[in-house]
Motif scaffolding. Sequence first.
Motif, PDB file in Angstrom:
ATOM      1  N   PHE A  53       6.123   7.808  11.834  1.00  0.00           N
ATOM      2  CA  PHE A  53       5.818   9.183  11.448  1.00  0.00           C
ATOM      3  C   PHE A  53       6.054   9.430   9.964  1.00  0.00           C
ATOM      4  CE2 PHE A  53       6.016  10.296  16.004  1.00  0.00           C
ATOM      5  CZ  PHE A  53       4.869  11.063  16.069  1.00  0.00           C
ATOM      6  N   SER A  54       6.891   8.597   9.337  1.00  0.00           N
ATOM      7  CA  SER A  54       7.160   8.782   7.912  1.00  0.00           C
ATOM      8  C   SER A  54       6.107   8.101   7.037  1.00  0.00           C
ATOM      9  CB  SER A  54       8.553   8.229   7.565  1.00  0.00           C
ATOM     10  OG  SER A  54       8.625   6.839   7.853  1.00  0.00           O
ATOM     11  N   ALA A  55       5.233   7.301   7.634  1.00  0.00           N
ATOM     12  CA  ALA A  55       4.204   6.614   6.844  1.00  0.00           C
ATOM     13  C   ALA A  55       3.198   7.629   6.317  1.00  0.00           C
ATOM     14  CB  ALA A  55       3.505   5.567   7.697  1.00  0.00           C
ATOM     15  N   PRO A  56       2.856   7.557   5.034  1.00  0.00           N
ATOM     16  CA  PRO A  56       1.862   8.492   4.485  1.00  0.00           C
ATOM     17  C   PRO A  56       0.543   8.490   5.245  1.00  0.00           C
ATOM     18  CG  PRO A  56       2.991   7.347   2.708  1.00  0.00           C
ATOM     19  CD  PRO A  56       3.466   6.708   3.984  1.00  0.00           C
ATOM     20  N   LEU A  57       0.165   7.339   5.817  1.00  0.00           N
ATOM     21  CA  LEU A  57      -1.082   7.302   6.593  1.00  0.00           C
ATOM     22  C   LEU A  57      -1.013   8.268   7.767  1.00  0.00           C
ATOM     23  CD1 LEU A  57      -3.845   6.088   7.305  1.00  0.00           C
ATOM     24  CD2 LEU A  57      -2.648   4.336   8.620  1.00  0.00           C
ATOM     25  N   MET A  58       0.086   8.224   8.524  1.00  0.00           N
ATOM     26  CA  MET A  58       0.210   9.097   9.689  1.00  0.00           C
ATOM     27  C   MET A  58       0.315  10.560   9.276  1.00  0.00           C
ATOM     28  SD  MET A  58      -0.130   6.967  12.049  1.00  0.00           S
ATOM     29  CE  MET A  58       0.112   8.043  13.449  1.00  0.00           C
ATOM     30  N   GLN A  59       0.893  10.823   8.123  1.00  0.00           N
ATOM     31  CA  GLN A  59       1.006  12.191   7.634  1.00  0.00           C
ATOM     32  C   GLN A  59      -0.323  12.704   7.078  1.00  0.00           C
ATOM     33  OE1 GLN A  59       4.242  12.145   4.826  1.00  0.00           O
ATOM     34  NE2 GLN A  59       5.800  11.766   6.398  1.00  0.00           N
ATOM     35  N   SER A  60      -1.292  11.795   6.932  1.00  0.00           N
ATOM     36  CA  SER A  60      -2.598  12.171   6.372  1.00  0.00           C
ATOM     37  C   SER A  60      -3.672  12.307   7.435  1.00  0.00           C
ATOM     38  CB  SER A  60      -3.048  11.112   5.344  1.00  0.00           C
ATOM     39  OG  SER A  60      -2.100  10.955   4.314  1.00  0.00           O
ATOM     40  N   SER A 111       0.829  -1.204   0.000  1.00  0.00           N
ATOM     41  CA  SER A 111       0.000   0.000   0.000  1.00  0.00           C
ATOM     42  C   SER A 111       0.863   1.254   0.000  1.00  0.00           C
ATOM     43  CB  SER A 111      -0.908   0.010   1.236  1.00  0.00           C
ATOM     44  OG  SER A 111      -1.555   1.259   1.374  1.00  0.00           O
ATOM     45  N   THR A 112       0.454   2.229  -0.767  1.00  0.00           N
ATOM     46  CA  THR A 112       1.189   3.494  -0.827  1.00  0.00           C
ATOM     47  C   THR A 112       1.038   4.301   0.463  1.00  0.00           C
ATOM     48  OG1 THR A 112      -0.731   4.556  -1.869  1.00  0.00           O
ATOM     49  CG2 THR A 112       0.975   3.672  -3.329  1.00  0.00           C
ATOM     50  N   LEU A 113       0.156   3.841   1.368  1.00  0.00           N
ATOM     51  CA  LEU A 113      -0.017   4.527   2.639  1.00  0.00           C
ATOM     52  C   LEU A 113       0.963   4.035   3.696  1.00  0.00           C
ATOM     53  CD1 LEU A 113      -3.916   4.553   2.700  1.00  0.00           C
ATOM     54  CD2 LEU A 113      -2.421   6.524   2.370  1.00  0.00           C
ATOM     55  N   ARG A 114       1.771   3.008   3.341  1.00  0.00           N
ATOM     56  CA  ARG A 114       2.792   2.490   4.251  1.00  0.00           C
ATOM     57  C   ARG A 114       4.130   3.145   3.938  1.00  0.00           C
ATOM     58  NH1 ARG A 114       1.362  -2.422   6.789  1.00  0.00           N
ATOM     59  NH2 ARG A 114      -0.694  -3.197   6.148  1.00  0.00           N
ATOM     60  N   ASP A 115       5.043   3.116   4.944  1.00  0.00           N
ATOM     61  CA  ASP A 115       6.367   3.657   4.682  1.00  0.00           C
ATOM     62  C   ASP A 115       7.222   2.625   3.948  1.00  0.00           C
ATOM     63  OD1 ASP A 115       7.270   1.780   6.505  1.00  0.00           O
ATOM     64  OD2 ASP A 115       7.775   3.221   8.061  1.00  0.00           O
ATOM     65  N   ALA A 116       8.471   2.954   3.729  1.00  0.00           N
ATOM     66  CA  ALA A 116       9.347   2.077   2.945  1.00  0.00           C
ATOM     67  C   ALA A 116       9.535   0.711   3.592  1.00  0.00           C
ATOM     68  CB  ALA A 116      10.707   2.753   2.756  1.00  0.00           C
ATOM     69  N   ASN A 117       9.343   0.629   4.923  1.00  0.00           N
ATOM     70  CA  ASN A 117       9.498  -0.643   5.631  1.00  0.00           C
ATOM     71  C   ASN A 117       8.175  -1.377   5.822  1.00  0.00           C
ATOM     72  OD1 ASN A 117      12.323  -0.277   6.029  1.00  0.00           O
ATOM     73  ND2 ASN A 117      11.869   1.163   7.699  1.00  0.00           N
TER      74      ASN A 117
END
Length: 512
Positions: free
Chosen positions: A301-308, A289-295
């Motif tokens: 905090f770097s996960a797009p979900l948390m930034q959204s 999912s593009t809402l997950r971070d690279a790991n």
Amino acid sequence: MANEQIASGKLGRILDGIERVGNKLPDPAMLFLILLFAVWGLSALLSGVSFEAIDPRTSSPIEVKNLLSADALTHFLTSMVTTFTAFAPLGVVLVAMLGVGVAENSGFINTALKKMLKVTPLKFLTPAVVLVGIISHTATDAGYVVVIPLAGVIFFTVGRHPLAGIAAAFAGVSGGFCANFIPSGIDPLLQSFTQSAAQIVDPDIQINPLNNWFFAASSCIPIVLVIWYLTDKVLEPRLNRTHKVNTEEVDVPSMEESTPKEEKAFRVASLVMLAAIIGFFSLTISETSTLRDANGSLTSFSAPLMQSIVPLIFIFFVIPGVVYGYMTGTFKNSSDVVQAMSKSMSGMAHYIVMAFFCAQFVAAFSASNLGALIAVEGASGLQAMNLPAEVTVIGMIMLVAFVNLFVGSSSAKWALIGPVLVPMLMQLNISPDLSQAAYRVGDSSSNIITPLMPYFPLVVVYCQRYVKNIGIGTLISMMLPFSLCLLALWSSWLLIYWSIGLPLGLGASYTY
């Protein structure tokens, strides 16, 4: 009668004195401007002084930068606008309030409050508000812009003092910042700094991101209990005596029984919101999912979900608000929706002014390196005392609480003092996991009494909705008992954990 005696006794007189002195301070906006000038002056005085303290971020001696130099003043002028627009709390508050404004002015939140109050016994209203505030940390700063103002509305609606609700929610959201049943982004963020600091001594050491989870989760219940007691037995009786609510100027939610049309609109709006939430989070299931971070993490905090999170608050309040508004007739066209957003923004005017000056001060204080100097010198002073392990841990908690009055960001403080304190305590056979837990205690318990915390002025604005003459001194006097009791309770809780060897978290230990 007993409550009145508590409110008007010695504690009440002390708090009244703190309030009087604090309210003699200028408006928060002007206070930040005065502090900005003070930082400029101190930076000029100390810029030529050589300090031995090493900045752990650069591994070089800390140098105070002269903000009155020609280059610094030029940079201040050219970056003034971007400093303001890039001030993180400003965007968080305004975007979230746009969505909340639609849901509130449509009547959706009013109906939701009626239903919530039907199923929540009034005697458990305070702990329910506090617990929701603590859990709100999972959604980053959502508690500041959703839970705290709604707590004031809820208390006011049931005939209780709204400032007591705001204070209880503020104590839960900010005072209990590092306590949570649910792991959140703060866990891996602090762990990353802890691990880097520990590797100064042991390059092979690995710290689990959930190394404080058990301690943080178990802290929730005692925190809720102490905030519950202070709110109902100490603060609210005092507020009823000293701060009368101007009910004529408050837009009071109607608590009359909902009409069949409102009931139907609420059911439909809630189902639409639930469907939107389920649909969105179904997008997170896939490992790619593009809402997950690279790991592949959803909670870093770097996960797009948390930034959204803030945009999601906006969306998930707008959707049911619009549906409810159109079904009940509150909204007849798109102009009504925009007007609802405009109304919510009109209440934010004072906060926007404060945020402008706050942003300039925070940027200047950071650029001057004064905060770094205070934090590192304080940590070095604690190290030089060479106290017994238990006393050192308590000293560390007190140091963090003091530094928190100057450096608001939790991660920024730990980045500064962690590389000094973690290796030092490892030499005393204290594990990095225990050091991090002590840091979290000191950081959280003092959040609610520092006016330099970016959301502090926002809470003042929430209070002024009900009592116009509220100032910084009022809020500090309201929150000081919470802060001191949380500091004492949480420190004792950590020592109890330590003495009987309860697990702090996954893969955690007490000794190194």
